[in-house]
Design a protein around this motif. Structure first.
Motif, mmCIF file in Angstrom:
data_model
loop_
_atom_site.group_PDB
_atom_site.id
_atom_site.type_symbol
_atom_site.label_atom_id
_atom_site.label_comp_id
_atom_site.label_asym_id
_atom_site.label_seq_id
_atom_site.Cartn_x
_atom_site.Cartn_y
_atom_site.Cartn_z
ATOM 1 N N TYR A 75 0.392 -1.132 -0.344
ATOM 2 C CA TYR A 75 0.033 -0.318 0.065
ATOM 3 C C TYR A 75 1.259 0.818 0.166
ATOM 4 O O TYR A 75 0.759 2.526 -0.243
ATOM 5 C CB TYR A 75 -0.780 0.119 0.919
ATOM 6 N N THR B 218 2.585 2.855 2.738
ATOM 7 C CA THR B 218 2.104 3.976 3.346
ATOM 8 C C THR B 218 3.436 5.300 3.716
ATOM 9 O O THR B 218 2.385 6.146 3.598
ATOM 10 C CB THR B 218 2.041 3.192 4.279
ATOM 11 N N ALA C 238 -0.038 2.975 -7.006
ATOM 12 C CA ALA C 238 0.670 2.117 -6.170
ATOM 13 C C ALA C 238 2.313 2.205 -6.772
ATOM 14 O O ALA C 238 1.967 2.696 -7.865
ATOM 15 C CB ALA C 238 0.595 0.038 -7.152
ATOM 16 N N ASN D 37 -3.477 -5.822 -4.735
ATOM 17 C CA ASN D 37 -4.384 -5.785 -3.674
ATOM 18 C C ASN D 37 -5.502 -4.831 -4.475
ATOM 19 O O ASN D 37 -5.639 -4.212 -5.936
ATOM 20 C CB ASN D 37 -4.431 -4.982 -2.696
ATOM 21 N N HIS E 212 -5.975 -1.345 -5.760
ATOM 22 C CA HIS E 212 -5.334 -1.163 -7.112
ATOM 23 C C HIS E 212 -5.917 -1.735 -7.962
ATOM 24 O O HIS E 212 -4.932 -1.556 -9.071
ATOM 25 C CB HIS E 212 -3.979 -1.078 -6.462
ATOM 26 N N ASN F 291 -6.868 -2.190 2.307
ATOM 27 C CA ASN F 291 -6.195 -1.665 3.004
ATOM 28 C C ASN F 291 -4.965 -2.540 4.308
ATOM 29 O O ASN F 291 -5.329 -3.606 3.581
ATOM 30 C CB ASN F 291 -7.024 -0.942 4.132
ATOM 31 N N ASN F 292 -4.004 -1.524 4.354
ATOM 32 C CA ASN F 292 -2.646 -1.684 4.853
ATOM 33 C C ASN F 292 -2.657 -3.253 5.857
ATOM 34 O O ASN F 292 -2.175 -4.228 6.239
ATOM 35 C CB ASN F 292 -1.757 -1.279 5.345
ATOM 36 N N ARG G 74 -3.526 -6.525 5.224
ATOM 37 C CA ARG G 74 -2.768 -7.231 3.732
ATOM 38 C C ARG G 74 -1.945 -9.042 4.084
ATOM 39 O O ARG G 74 -2.201 -9.387 5.470
ATOM 40 C CB ARG G 74 -1.168 -6.731 3.914
#
Length: 274
Positions: A10, A12, A33, A66, A69, A92-93, A96
């Motif tokens: 992600y 971040t 991404a 993911n 994206h 979302n992270n 994951r």
């Protein structure tokens, strides 16, 4: 041989930097991404696809991303006939799966039963890196040891050992162990190991074994693909192929450095990494 590009992260840190940048110069990178970031004359991942196809190293490229994206990667992949996109279904992270689980997802979904080149989607290498040389080195190893795997290695500085997995090797360049982010005093080696591996088909069943062993462990113990490589080293012969260095797009500063290099210093785009 197949290629799996891991692109389900992600980003971040990078997105935090983009949001915090007051200049507005990087607003176009928001929600992009990392493999799709513009680097030089195209998206970062374009450099990999172009080189993989030109080198003849693989015949098919699988990209694991993911749900957030997935549509963007599908749009991007429409320009290629041998690139296929797979979503890990996370948004979302915190959800994951981790890179190793994403690799296993690709192996199962696409029914991969041959050798696999595993590539971190946010990484590019310096111009001495050659896919043809990697393929030749791996073929030589396979002729000697049919279950051998190959990883890359480059020399990092003393103050950088705590950032990377550090490989310790013998005189034949077989990996004895990988130390995860050691202090300089904890190892004499300065061989950093980036996310680029050639895994033999005989090693692929061990992905499931690793994930089963780590099932109840924190995500950090099975997130980075290097965790699997470290676990694999005592179980299969793993050798190194030496390169001079890499570009790792982790934050905005490293992205700017990478993009600038590809815009102003890259000597030959068409032969790069081939």
């Amino acid at each position: 041989m197949k290629a799996v590009i891991l692109a389900a992260g992600y980003g971040t840190r990078l997105q935090r930097d983009v949001a915090a940048d007051s200049s507005g110069r990087f607003a176009h990178l928001a929600s992009t991404a990392k493999p799709l970031l513009p680097v030089g004359d195209g998206a970062l991942i374009n450099h990999w696809v172009r080189a993989l196809n030109a080198s003849g190293a693989v015949d098919c490229i699988y990209v694991v991303t993911n749900a957030l994206h997935y549509a963007a990667f599908e749009d991007w992949a429409a320009g290629y006939t041998n690139v296929h996109i797979l979503s890990d279904q996370t948004s979302n992270n915190d959800e994951r799966l981790g890179a190793v689980a994403c690799l296993q997802l690709a192996v199962q979904h696409f029914k991969i039963d041959g050798h696999v080149v595993v590539i971190g989607g946010d990484t590019l290498f310096k111009e001495d890196f050659s896919l043809r040389a990697v393929k030749e080195r791996f073929s030589d190893l396979q002729a000697k040891f049919g279950d051998s795997c190959l990883v890359l290695s480059y020399q990092c500085r003393d103050e950088e050992t705590h950032k990377y997995g550090i490989l310790e090797v013998d005189s034949d360049l077989r990996v004895l162990r990988m130390k995860e982010k050691p202090l300089p005093s904890e190892t004499k080696s300065r061989r950093a190991c980036p996310c680029f591996y050639v895994l033999s088909k005989k090693s692929l069943p061990l992905l499931a074994t690793f994930l089963e062993e780590k099932r109840d462990s924190p995500i950090e113990d099975r997130d980075a693909p290097g965790q699997f490589v470290s676990w694999l080293i005592p179980r299969k012969p793993v050798y190194i192929h030496q390169i001079s260095g890499r570009f790792d797009v982790g934050n905005l500063c490293s992205y700017v450095e990478c993009d600038l290099y590809f815009r102003e210093k890259l000597q030959n785009v068409q032969s790069y990494m081939v």
